[in-house]
Design an enzyme around this catalytic site. Sequence first.
Site, PDB file in Angstrom:
ATOM      1  N   ASP A  16       6.211 -16.689   4.703  1.00 33.58           N
ATOM      2  CA  ASP A  16       6.812 -15.606   3.658  1.00 33.58           C
ATOM      3  C   ASP A  16       8.230 -15.492   4.291  1.00 33.58           C
ATOM      4  OD1 ASP A  16       6.538 -14.140   6.236  1.00 33.58           O
ATOM      5  OD2 ASP A  16       5.133 -12.662   5.313  1.00 33.58           O
ATOM      6  N   HIS A  17       8.896 -14.219   3.896  1.00 28.76           N
ATOM      7  CA  HIS A  17      10.290 -13.978   4.315  1.00 28.76           C
ATOM      8  C   HIS A  17      10.250 -13.978   6.042  1.00 28.76           C
ATOM      9  CE1 HIS A  17       7.938 -10.474   3.666  1.00 28.76           C
ATOM     10  NE2 HIS A  17       8.842  -9.709   4.649  1.00 28.76           N
ATOM     11  N   CYS A  73       3.948 -16.292   9.273  1.00 28.99           N
ATOM     12  CA  CYS A  73       4.430 -15.007   8.703  1.00 28.99           C
ATOM     13  C   CYS A  73       4.947 -14.265   9.826  1.00 28.99           C
ATOM     14  CB  CYS A  73       3.292 -14.211   7.839  1.00 28.99           C
ATOM     15  SG  CYS A  73       2.039 -14.066   8.797  1.00 28.99           S
ATOM     16  N   GLY A  74       5.190 -12.839   9.778  1.00 29.10           N
ATOM     17  CA  GLY A  74       5.606 -12.219  10.881  1.00 29.10           C
ATOM     18  C   GLY A  74       4.741 -12.266  11.877  1.00 29.10           C
ATOM     19  N   THR A  75       3.289 -12.236  11.979  1.00 23.55           N
ATOM     20  CA  THR A  75       2.629 -12.395  13.159  1.00 23.55           C
ATOM     21  C   THR A  75       1.662 -13.655  13.173  1.00 23.55           C
ATOM     22  OG1 THR A  75       0.770 -10.954  11.805  1.00 23.55           O
ATOM     23  CG2 THR A  75       2.235  -9.842  13.382  1.00 23.55           C
ATOM     24  N   GLY A  76       1.466 -14.449  12.004  1.00 22.45           N
ATOM     25  CA  GLY A  76       0.686 -15.223  11.804  1.00 22.45           C
ATOM     26  C   GLY A  76      -0.887 -14.836  11.448  1.00 22.45           C
ATOM     27  N   GLY A  78      -1.723 -12.494   8.667  1.00 26.72           N
ATOM     28  CA  GLY A  78      -1.934 -12.537   7.260  1.00 26.72           C
ATOM     29  C   GLY A  78      -2.173 -14.058   6.511  1.00 26.72           C
ATOM     30  N   HIS A 106     -11.189 -28.552  20.302  1.00 32.25           N
ATOM     31  CA  HIS A 106     -12.565 -27.901  20.250  1.00 32.25           C
ATOM     32  C   HIS A 106     -12.765 -27.401  18.785  1.00 32.25           C
ATOM     33  CE1 HIS A 106     -13.332 -26.856  24.507  1.00 32.25           C
ATOM     34  NE2 HIS A 106     -13.045 -28.094  24.450  1.00 32.25           N
ATOM     35  N   ASN A 107     -11.762 -27.104  18.101  1.00 35.12           N
ATOM     36  CA  ASN A 107     -12.149 -26.398  16.534  1.00 35.12           C
ATOM     37  C   ASN A 107     -11.537 -27.361  15.556  1.00 35.12           C
ATOM     38  OD1 ASN A 107     -10.742 -23.805  18.788  1.00 35.12           O
ATOM     39  ND2 ASN A 107     -13.013 -23.797  17.890  1.00 35.12           N
ATOM     40  N   ARG A 139     -17.594 -34.056  20.563  1.00 34.73           N
ATOM     41  CA  ARG A 139     -18.702 -33.255  20.855  1.00 34.73           C
ATOM     42  C   ARG A 139     -18.829 -31.747  20.304  1.00 34.73           C
ATOM     43  NH1 ARG A 139     -16.976 -30.359  25.570  1.00 34.73           N
ATOM     44  NH2 ARG A 139     -14.890 -30.681  26.037  1.00 34.73           N
ATOM     45  N   HIS A 140     -17.582 -31.396  19.816  1.00 34.67           N
ATOM     46  CA  HIS A 140     -17.784 -29.841  18.937  1.00 34.67           C
ATOM     47  C   HIS A 140     -18.143 -30.194  17.844  1.00 34.67           C
ATOM     48  CE1 HIS A 140     -16.425 -27.981  22.414  1.00 34.67           C
ATOM     49  NE2 HIS A 140     -15.600 -29.034  22.802  1.00 34.67           N
TER      50      HIS A 140
HETATM   51  C1  RB5 Z   1       5.574  -8.708   6.362  1.00 34.96           C
HETATM   52  O1  RB5 Z   1       6.149  -7.510   6.748  1.00 34.96           O
HETATM   53  C2  RB5 Z   1       4.404  -8.888   7.470  1.00 34.96           C
HETATM   54  O2  RB5 Z   1       3.382  -8.007   7.092  1.00 34.96           O
HETATM   55  C3  RB5 Z   1       3.866 -10.445   7.220  1.00 34.96           C
HETATM   56  O3  RB5 Z   1       5.002 -11.357   7.502  1.00 34.96           O
HETATM   57  C4  RB5 Z   1       2.808 -10.671   8.263  1.00 34.96           C
HETATM   58  O4  RB5 Z   1       3.030 -10.286   9.463  1.00 34.96           O
HETATM   59  C5  RB5 Z   1       1.355 -10.194   7.845  1.00 34.96           C
HETATM   60  O5  RB5 Z   1       0.365 -10.541   8.506  1.00 34.96           O
END
Ligand code: RB5
Length: 157
Positions: A16-17, A73-76, A78, A106-107, A139-140
């Site tokens: 995303d952005h 994304c911002g945190t990975g 979403g 493993h995954n 093995r996994h």
């Molecule tokens: C966007 O603001 C943020 O919510 C998105 O990038 C992401 O981090 C969501 O999980």
Amino acid sequence: MSGSRSRAKRIGFASDHAGLRLKAALMEHAAGRGLETVDYGAYCEDKVDYNGFAERASRAVVSGEADAAVLICGTGLGMSITANKIRGVRCAAVGDPYTARMAKSHNNANALALGGRVLGVGLAKMIMDEWLDAPFEERHQARLDQIAELEARERRS
Ligand code: RB5
């Protein structure tokens, strides 16, 4: 040697952005490693929802159009939550190289989710490299089969 050469691994990228800049850096890094890259969007820094981009790249992995996907994304979070709704996708949201390696060995994670607002470019490259280079340890496999069975049961319920 046979006439047919195996093609380069094709990695789908989506963001995303909030993940756009890291995506560009990682696509360049992947191309520098000789990998084929496909950009499933977003394509500009306008605020967008991550869901559709995660879905496009994830479906490409399931169909075989891409061998694996990197979703940012911002945190990975979403991205990973969305990707894991697609049957056959095993997406790992990762913030360190050790977990990245385990995510493959493993995954057998076929998608990697990263936080563009969390990780510096150097660390993100290291994480992606660990995940790309680690071998899956067979093995996994039985545990992954159980995940696939759970997905199938969920579809029926
Ligand atoms: C966007 O603001 C943020 O919510 C998105 O990038 C992401 O981090 C969501 O999980």
